[in-house]
Design a protein around this motif. Structure first.
Motif, PDB file in Angstrom:
ATOM      1  N   ASP A 267       0.839  -1.190   0.000  1.00 28.97           N
ATOM      2  CA  ASP A 267       0.000   0.000   0.000  1.00 28.97           C
ATOM      3  C   ASP A 267       0.877   1.244   0.000  1.00 28.97           C
ATOM      4  OD1 ASP A 267      -2.081   1.728   0.129  1.00 28.97           O
ATOM      5  OD2 ASP A 267      -2.541   1.394   2.245  1.00 28.97           O
TER       6      ASP A 267
ATOM      7  N   ASN B 287     -11.072  -4.879  -4.141  1.00 23.95           N
ATOM      8  CA  ASN B 287     -11.951  -4.295  -3.133  1.00 23.95           C
ATOM      9  C   ASN B 287     -13.185  -3.698  -3.812  1.00 23.95           C
ATOM     10  OD1 ASN B 287     -12.848  -3.459  -0.693  1.00 23.95           O
ATOM     11  ND2 ASN B 287     -11.483  -1.691  -0.538  1.00 23.95           N
TER      12      ASN B 287
ATOM     13  N   PRO C 229      -4.658 -12.210  -0.849  1.00 25.06           N
ATOM     14  CA  PRO C 229      -5.472 -11.470   0.127  1.00 25.06           C
ATOM     15  C   PRO C 229      -6.783 -12.175   0.484  1.00 25.06           C
ATOM     16  CG  PRO C 229      -5.565 -10.407  -2.013  1.00 25.06           C
ATOM     17  CD  PRO C 229      -4.569 -11.507  -2.140  1.00 25.06           C
TER      18      PRO C 229
ATOM     19  N   LYS D  39       1.760  -9.070  -1.400  1.00 27.63           N
ATOM     20  CA  LYS D  39       0.469  -9.467  -1.950  1.00 27.63           C
ATOM     21  C   LYS D  39       0.673  -9.969  -3.378  1.00 27.63           C
ATOM     22  CE  LYS D  39      -3.059  -6.808  -0.778  1.00 27.63           C
ATOM     23  NZ  LYS D  39      -4.158  -5.827  -0.865  1.00 27.63           N
TER      24      LYS D  39
ATOM     25  N   PRO E 214      -9.397 -12.962  -5.675  1.00 27.24           N
ATOM     26  CA  PRO E 214      -9.819 -11.566  -5.651  1.00 27.24           C
ATOM     27  C   PRO E 214     -10.677 -11.167  -6.855  1.00 27.24           C
ATOM     28  CG  PRO E 214      -7.491 -11.759  -5.185  1.00 27.24           C
ATOM     29  CD  PRO E 214      -7.947 -13.096  -5.657  1.00 27.24           C
TER      30      PRO E 214
ATOM     31  N   ALA F 169      -5.584  -1.522   3.228  1.00 26.85           N
ATOM     32  CA  ALA F 169      -5.193  -1.859   1.852  1.00 26.85           C
ATOM     33  C   ALA F 169      -3.896  -2.652   1.783  1.00 26.85           C
ATOM     34  CB  ALA F 169      -5.042  -0.581   1.033  1.00 26.85           C
ATOM     35  N   ASN F 170      -3.036  -2.526   2.781  1.00 23.98           N
ATOM     36  CA  ASN F 170      -1.771  -3.250   2.764  1.00 23.98           C
ATOM     37  C   ASN F 170      -1.987  -4.752   2.920  1.00 23.98           C
ATOM     38  OD1 ASN F 170       1.031  -3.428   2.618  1.00 23.98           O
ATOM     39  ND2 ASN F 170       1.257  -3.329   4.830  1.00 23.98           N
TER      40      ASN F 170
ATOM     41  N   ASN G 149      -7.520  -5.467   2.282  1.00 29.24           N
ATOM     42  CA  ASN G 149      -8.197  -4.403   1.527  1.00 29.24           C
ATOM     43  C   ASN G 149      -9.691  -4.704   1.369  1.00 29.24           C
ATOM     44  OD1 ASN G 149      -8.344  -1.994   0.187  1.00 29.24           O
ATOM     45  ND2 ASN G 149      -7.675  -2.805  -1.792  1.00 29.24           N
ATOM     46  N   GLN G 150     -10.380  -4.879   2.480  1.00 31.31           N
ATOM     47  CA  GLN G 150     -11.812  -5.183   2.462  1.00 31.31           C
ATOM     48  C   GLN G 150     -12.511  -4.358   3.535  1.00 31.31           C
ATOM     49  OE1 GLN G 150     -13.681  -7.249   0.562  1.00 31.31           O
ATOM     50  NE2 GLN G 150     -11.941  -7.779  -0.733  1.00 31.31           N
TER      51      GLN G 150
END
Lengths: 279, 449
Positions: free
Chosen positions: A81, A244, B103, B130, B239, B331-332, B335-336
């Motif tokens: 990130d 996401n 993830p 990731k 994902p 997010a790292n 990310n949900q």
């Protein structure tokens, strides 16, 4: 001329506003009628009432994404990130590297091909077959043989951006005016000198056109490659936000990709102008 | 066993077992430093191996002197290396590690060890990377880009056997999670709850060598559908599943959470069934480590082991689940949205059909790598034709799954590992006897053998 420019800018702005307006109208929140009968607990678990994007994001939400990311472009919250500027820098680094290698190979090879009709014919089938291969098709092969994902990314840029440059260089070199070459021959110019002082300047506009196309392709390819390989870069950013289903961030990234691509193209446009000559 | 200086020629044979103390309690109190203890154990073991006769050893020591004896022996035997192997908390061979992950909530123990500082506590500097899909995890582990990685439980088995990749010996240090998967169907199929109505459906699983693939095949086959002919099973990285379901590209999937719950949250799918309803306590993901990494970095591996088990122990406690949702949602990591993770981890969730369900063991993080799990995985790989011919189930299981190590390390950090190596369990009500995997395969009507 001046007023022409102003008019064009005005129309651009108008089109943009109409686009945003239509987008806003199309994404106005609908009355949620789904909750009749369902209990409050279920609704809470489904994220109703809370801040939750349903369907396509309205422009205001995308605007917020722009503000958040652009106000802090250099943050680093761990390896997965990072801020948008860091991601873009990673992508540009890969593109630069792959493109540079492609230039190193394409220019000399293009010269050789352009000067020799025999070589042109001999190499043509290979070029024609390899040129249309999609970048992602190279990826499994690259990963398997190069055994390193970042090197593979650079390789894919290299292999995809080499062809337009190679073809344009060859074409440019081959179509230098006979008269100039004949003059050079009469003056007994040595081959190396001839290449740098006669052929190169004459072919430069065509070569730069090839480079410009190549750079465009490289920038297209990097996004796809990074989505596949992950880690860092603007392509990874899009992929991570897609996971996401955060569409505002994806739209933000798309805009950034467009803007950077445009800037790269402008740079090469300038360079092209520098080497253009009138006969 | 003598734990004091074995080079001391004046050993008494009475009182305590080393002869230096008047009583055994006094002797024990003296031995507090573990490192010292370790080297003593080693030295005495070697001395006793060289001179099995007590009298002879003493004669040798008093004749040449303790230090000369020590020098002579250590020139022949690499005590330093032996001690490093025995001393678990010895110096780390490699401190900067790269570990890959997908993830999904299955990776929770591995992931949470990072923000909660468990790796740091062991002196490790771990970068969690990731990764876009399981095929890439496989390639990056093979290319040594990752020192170790989050893997599906069948992957280390398949990779060690060279199925679907070049052979590369790998080990499963721990199971990452048990349960925690689900079959999600598109909302338009709300009236098609009977699998017999699924002919022609397009399903996704994360990878060929996954529990998801084997469980989905098992489930539809039990309902009379041939997974290779009546439905289509595609490999889609987890994902990307929700996006594909929304686009109508898929009718459903058996996939890891949070993507089942995420489909519910986005109102594109509903939970048809949790994987715990198929086999309660099934493994899903594992922590895979290349065998040569373990051999070259025994201390680093031990430290890594402790960090992950500490995280697993913490993840097992329902009290900690809200905290986990909190640290994993940025997010790292996953990310949900936090509420999606909370529903997965707490087991109190919306099922997409208008009900709130409460299933506390929807996901669990039991790290123990039962051999019987590996045998079941192998049995399904054989059943569906991924491996042909004779399979040495137990041998492969014992080679790949590091059960003894896991037991030792679990005890070290105060967990209570099971005493048995294998256990019988039921998958959809049918008992699996790990001693007779071939008979088990033959008992199915739909198979590829």
């Amino acid at each position: 001329m001046r007023s022409e420019f102003l008019k064009a800018a005005l129309i651009s702005l108008l089109l943009f506003l109409i686009f945003i307006g239509a987008w806003h109208m199309a994404t106005l929140p609908k009355e949620s009628a789904t909750l009749a009968g369902a209990n409050a607990e279920y609704a809470a678990l489904m994220g109703k009432g809370a801040e939750k994007s349903g369907g396509f994001p309205p422009p205001a939400e995308v605007g917020r994404a722009f503000v958040t990311y652009l106000s802090d472009p250099f943050y680093d919250r761990g390896p997965n990130d990072k801020g948008i500027a860091i991601q873009l820098a990673h992508s540009l680094g890969r593109v630069g590297m792959g493109f540079f290698l492609a230039v190193l190979v394409a220019l000399p090879l293009g010269f050789a091909i352009g000067m020799s009709p025999l070589l042109t014919r001999a190499l043509d089938p290979f070029i024609q077959v390899l040129k249309p291969v999609s970048p992602l098709a190279w990826m499994p092969l690259a990963l398997y043989t190069l055994k390193d994902s970042s090197v593979s990314g650079v390789f894919v840029i290299f292999i995809c951006s080499i062809w337009p440059m190679l073809i344009n260089t060859a074409f440019g070199v081959a179509s230098v005016r006979r008269d100039w070459l004949n003059v050079a021959r009469t003056l007994e110019v040595r081959p190396l000198r001839k290449a740098f002082l006669v052929i190169l300047p004459a072919a430069a506009p065509t070569i730069l056109t090839g480079m410009r196309i190549s750079m465009g392709i490289a920038w297209l390819v990097i996004v796809a490659a990074e989505m596949l390989v992950g880690g860092t870069g603007i392509g990874y950013f899009v992929w991570n936000e897609w996971n996401n289903l955060a569409l505002p961030n994806v739209i933000f990234a798309i805009t950034m990709i467009g803007v950077v691509g445009m800037l790269l193209d402008m740079v090469f446009g300038r360079l092209q102008k520098l080497v253009t000559y009138r006969e | 066993m003598s734990l004091h200086d074995p080079f001391d020629p004046n050993l008494r044979t009475t009182a305590c077992n080393c002869g230096h103390h008047d009583s055994q309690t006094e002797h024990d109190a003296d031995l507090h430093e573990t490192e010292k203890l370790n080297s003593r154990v080693l030295q005495s073991t070697v001395m006793r191996a060289l001179f099995p006769q007590d009298a002879e050893r003493r004669r040798f020591l008093s004749a040449v002197g303790a230090s000369t004896a020590w020098a002579a022996i250590s020139s022949l035997i690499p005590f330093g290396t032996l001690e490093a192997m025995a001393q678990e908390k010895g110096s780390l061979e490699k401190k900067d590690l790269k570990i890959g992950f997908i993830p999904i909530t299955c990776a929770s123990p591995l992931l949470m060890a990072d923000p909660l500082g468990f790796y740091k506590k062991q002196g490790l500097n771990v970068t969690m990377v990731k990764t876009a899909g399981w095929a890439l995890i496989r390639d990056k582990v093979q290319n040594r880009e990752y020192d170790a990685s989050h893997m599906l439980a069948p992957m280390p088995i398949a990779m060690s056997m060279g199925i679907g990749s070049n052979p590369m010996p790998l080990n499963v240090a721990t199971i990452q999670n048990t349960n925690g998967q689900a079959i999600t169907l598109h909302v338009k199929h709300k009236d098609k709850r009977d699998p017999k109505m699924w002919k022609g459906f397009k399903f996704a699983v994360p990878f060929e060598f996954s529990m998801h693939n084997f469980l989905l095949r098992y489930y539809v086959a039990e309902h009379g559908l041939d997974p290779d002919k009546d439905i289509q099973i595609r490999v889609v990285p987890p994902p990307e599943m929700v996006a594909n379901l929304r686009a109508g590209n898929l009718d459903g999937y058996l996939s890891p959470d949070p993507f089942n719950q995420r489909a519910v949250y986005d109102e594109v799918g509903f939970l048809h069934l949790l994987s715990r309803d198929l086999w309660d306590g099934h493994p899903c993901c594992s922590f895979g480590v290349p065998t040569d990494f373990i051999q070259q970095n025994p201390n680093t591996f031990a430290a890594l082991y402790r960090a992950i088990l500490t995280a697993a122990a913490m993840a097992r406690d329902p009290k900690n689940r809200p905290l986990m949702a909190e640290v994993l949602s940025p997010a790292n990591y996953l990310n949900q949205p936090k509420t999606v993770l909370e529903q997965v981890l707490s087991g109190k969730f919306a099922d997409g059909l208008g009900n709130v369900q409460n299933v506390p063991n929807r996901v669990d993080f039991d790290p123990f790598p039962w051999y019987s799990m590996a045998v079941w995985i192998l049995s399904q790989m054989k059943r569906w034709g991924y491996i042909k011919g004779e399979v040495r189930y137990q041998d492969i299981a014992e080679k790949v799954y590091l059960l003894t190590d896991a037991r030792k390390r679990m005890a070290e950090i105060g967990m209570t590992p099971p005493k048995a190596d294998s256990q019988k369990f039921k998958v959809m009500g049918k008992e699996f006897d790990y001693t007779k995997p071939d008979a088990y395969i033959n008992s199915f009507a739909i198979k590829r053998t």
